[in-house]
Design a protein around this motif. Structure first.
Motif, PDB file in Angstrom:
ATOM      1  N   ASP A  95       0.833  -1.141  -0.061  1.00 54.11           N
ATOM      2  CA  ASP A  95      -0.040  -0.013  -0.038  1.00 54.11           C
ATOM      3  C   ASP A  95       0.874   1.256   0.158  1.00 54.11           C
ATOM      4  O   ASP A  95       1.628   1.521   0.804  1.00 54.11           O
ATOM      5  N   ILE A  96       0.965   1.977  -1.168  1.00 57.33           N
ATOM      6  CA  ILE A  96       1.914   3.080  -1.288  1.00 57.33           C
ATOM      7  C   ILE A  96       1.858   4.150  -0.146  1.00 57.33           C
ATOM      8  O   ILE A  96       2.664   4.823   0.218  1.00 57.33           O
ATOM      9  N   ARG A  97       0.640   4.030   0.400  1.00 52.67           N
ATOM     10  CA  ARG A  97       0.235   5.028   1.515  1.00 52.67           C
ATOM     11  C   ARG A  97       0.818   4.734   2.642  1.00 52.67           C
ATOM     12  O   ARG A  97       1.319   5.443   3.510  1.00 52.67           O
ATOM     13  N   ARG A  98       1.062   3.613   2.885  1.00 50.19           N
ATOM     14  CA  ARG A  98       1.617   2.839   4.196  1.00 50.19           C
ATOM     15  C   ARG A  98       3.073   2.381   4.057  1.00 50.19           C
ATOM     16  O   ARG A  98       3.891   2.555   5.180  1.00 50.19           O
ATOM     17  N   HIS A  99       3.387   1.987   3.053  1.00 49.96           N
ATOM     18  CA  HIS A  99       4.862   1.233   2.863  1.00 49.96           C
ATOM     19  C   HIS A  99       5.964   2.093   2.093  1.00 49.96           C
ATOM     20  O   HIS A  99       6.814   1.957   1.887  1.00 49.96           O
ATOM     21  N   ILE A 100       5.497   3.478   1.797  1.00 49.97           N
ATOM     22  CA  ILE A 100       6.215   4.483   1.063  1.00 49.97           C
ATOM     23  C   ILE A 100       6.126   5.648   1.531  1.00 49.97           C
ATOM     24  O   ILE A 100       5.126   6.206   1.864  1.00 49.97           O
ATOM     25  N   SER A 101       7.321   6.319   1.966  1.00 53.06           N
ATOM     26  CA  SER A 101       7.195   7.480   2.864  1.00 53.06           C
ATOM     27  C   SER A 101       8.171   8.526   2.469  1.00 53.06           C
ATOM     28  O   SER A 101       9.373   8.317   2.380  1.00 53.06           O
ATOM     29  N   CYS A 102       8.002   9.680   2.003  1.00 57.49           N
ATOM     30  CA  CYS A 102       8.674  10.889   1.714  1.00 57.49           C
ATOM     31  C   CYS A 102       9.169  11.564   2.812  1.00 57.49           C
ATOM     32  O   CYS A 102       8.395  12.191   3.713  1.00 57.49           O
ATOM     33  N   GLU A 103      10.666  11.788   3.079  1.00 56.74           N
ATOM     34  CA  GLU A 103      10.944  12.510   4.418  1.00 56.74           C
ATOM     35  C   GLU A 103      12.094  13.162   4.205  1.00 56.74           C
ATOM     36  O   GLU A 103      12.950  12.914   3.177  1.00 56.74           O
ATOM     37  N   GLU A 104      12.445  14.050   5.207  1.00 52.71           N
ATOM     38  CA  GLU A 104      13.734  14.645   5.327  1.00 52.71           C
ATOM     39  C   GLU A 104      14.827  13.775   5.567  1.00 52.71           C
ATOM     40  O   GLU A 104      14.857  13.102   6.551  1.00 52.71           O
ATOM     41  N   CYS A 105      15.883  13.634   4.947  1.00 50.84           N
ATOM     42  CA  CYS A 105      17.211  12.876   5.318  1.00 50.84           C
ATOM     43  C   CYS A 105      18.423  13.523   5.444  1.00 50.84           C
ATOM     44  O   CYS A 105      18.645  14.834   5.148  1.00 50.84           O
ATOM     45  N   ALA A 106      19.468  12.788   5.811  1.00 48.61           N
ATOM     46  CA  ALA A 106      20.831  13.319   5.891  1.00 48.61           C
ATOM     47  C   ALA A 106      21.166  13.654   4.449  1.00 48.61           C
ATOM     48  O   ALA A 106      20.701  12.996   3.611  1.00 48.61           O
ATOM     49  N   PRO A 107      22.041  14.904   4.261  1.00 45.56           N
ATOM     50  CA  PRO A 107      22.317  14.993   2.862  1.00 45.56           C
ATOM     51  C   PRO A 107      23.334  13.671   1.994  1.00 45.56           C
ATOM     52  O   PRO A 107      23.236  13.937   0.870  1.00 45.56           O
ATOM     53  N   SER A 108      23.732  13.108   2.872  1.00 49.98           N
ATOM     54  CA  SER A 108      24.426  11.919   2.254  1.00 49.98           C
ATOM     55  C   SER A 108      23.918  10.874   1.422  1.00 49.98           C
ATOM     56  O   SER A 108      24.261  10.102   0.733  1.00 49.98           O
ATOM     57  N   VAL A 109      22.347  10.732   1.821  1.00 49.64           N
ATOM     58  CA  VAL A 109      21.813   9.474   1.344  1.00 49.64           C
ATOM     59  C   VAL A 109      20.110  10.234   0.374  1.00 49.64           C
ATOM     60  O   VAL A 109      19.919  11.280   0.664  1.00 49.64           O
ATOM     61  N   SER A 110      19.981   9.140  -0.305  1.00 50.28           N
ATOM     62  CA  SER A 110      18.488   9.481  -1.110  1.00 50.28           C
ATOM     63  C   SER A 110      17.373   8.608  -0.816  1.00 50.28           C
ATOM     64  O   SER A 110      16.457   8.921  -1.298  1.00 50.28           O
ATOM     65  N   GLY A 111      17.703   7.429  -0.129  1.00 53.05           N
ATOM     66  CA  GLY A 111      16.810   6.736   0.363  1.00 53.05           C
ATOM     67  C   GLY A 111      16.917   5.697   1.346  1.00 53.05           C
ATOM     68  O   GLY A 111      18.451   5.607   1.559  1.00 53.05           O
TER      69      GLY A 111
END
Length: 260
Positions: A95-111
């Motif tokens: 369920d893309i609403r449950r299992h995929i999350s867009c968030e702020e991260c450290a600058p060194s990673v993209s996911g």
């Protein structure tokens, strides 16, 4: 774990993407949470006028843009659709609403992949292009697939090394990327892809665990002969500027992967 360019095993009662690791007594930093600060922040963190004026309100705009790109990839990317179908066929539908999350991260990673919440994290502040988001989704869905299908234990260094090898192998490395990263030359073209995979896997393992470089290399070399040839569920290594993505998607039908 996806970068900017450059212990008892839990036994699930049934196949589901919502199985969780018991983290009550664990130091969550061992899961790389220091790279994903939103995983630790309370949802009701107060917003201030000064923070808004300093540009902190931009996170909401970034989140909306990220979620739109994720939705577009889910609908249009052959490999993302293939991974979604493979997970569903394994009893671990997303369920893309449950299992995929867009968030702020450290600058060194993209996911990244959060095995405790069983979520793919897209770093909205660094993964801004659709191509980057597609690559992150595929990479992290491979981790999700291994966790669902193969009972992956991220606390086992050999398991971690194996899934990072598979993700780099299937989602990232091509001769061009190997050349850019310094893992290829006219004298080792045959080994360029393997060197790229080892290099990317090493970076991910070192970021995710507080171990020495030598320990990480030993783990990668230990499992490489078994994990590098494992191309499930994509079935082939994807070459740049080729029809490999479309072919992999079409071939998913023969393995029972839902292509709807």
């Amino acid at each position: 774990m996806t970068f900017i360019d450059n212990p008892d095993e839990p036994k699930p009662e049934s196949k589901t993407t919502d199985k969780k690791i018991n983290s009550t007594q664990e130091d969550l930093s061992q899961w790389g949470y220091d790279l994903y600060p939103d995983r630790r922040k309370p949802n009701n963190e107060p917003k201030s006028i000064s923070g808004f004026l300093a540009g902190k309100g931009k996170e909401n705009i970034d989140k909306i843009k990220c979620e739109r790109s994720v939705y577009k990839c889910v609908k249009q990317s052959p490999l993302v659709k293939l991974m979604m179908g493979a997970l569903k066929a394994s009893g671990c539908g997303i369920d893309i609403r449950r299992h995929i999350s867009c968030e702020e991260c450290a600058p060194s990673v993209s996911g990244g992949y959060d095995p405790i919440m069983n979520q793919v994290v897209i770093c909205q502040n660094t993964a801004r292009k659709e191509g980057t988001i597609q690559s992150v989704l595929i990479h992290e869905m491979i981790h999700m697939f291994d966790y669902c299908r193969n009972n992956l234990d991220f606390r086992n260094i050999d398991h971690l090394a194996c899934t990072e090898i598979r993700a780099a192998n299937l989602a990232h490395c091509s001769f061009m990327s190997a050349w850019i990263n310094g893992d290829a030359s006219p004298f080792n073209i045959k080994e360029a892809h393997q060197n790229c995979v080892k290099s990317k896997a090493l970076s991910s393992v070192l970021a995710a665990r507080n171990i020495s470089k030598l320990e990480a290399i030993d783990a990668i070399e230990r499992v490489f002969p078994k994990c590098y040839p494992d191309l499930e569920p994509i079935g082939r290594r994807i070459r740049r500027n080729s029809l490999d993505m479309e072919k992999a998607f079409e071939e998913g039908y023969y393995y029972g992967f839902d292509q709807s």
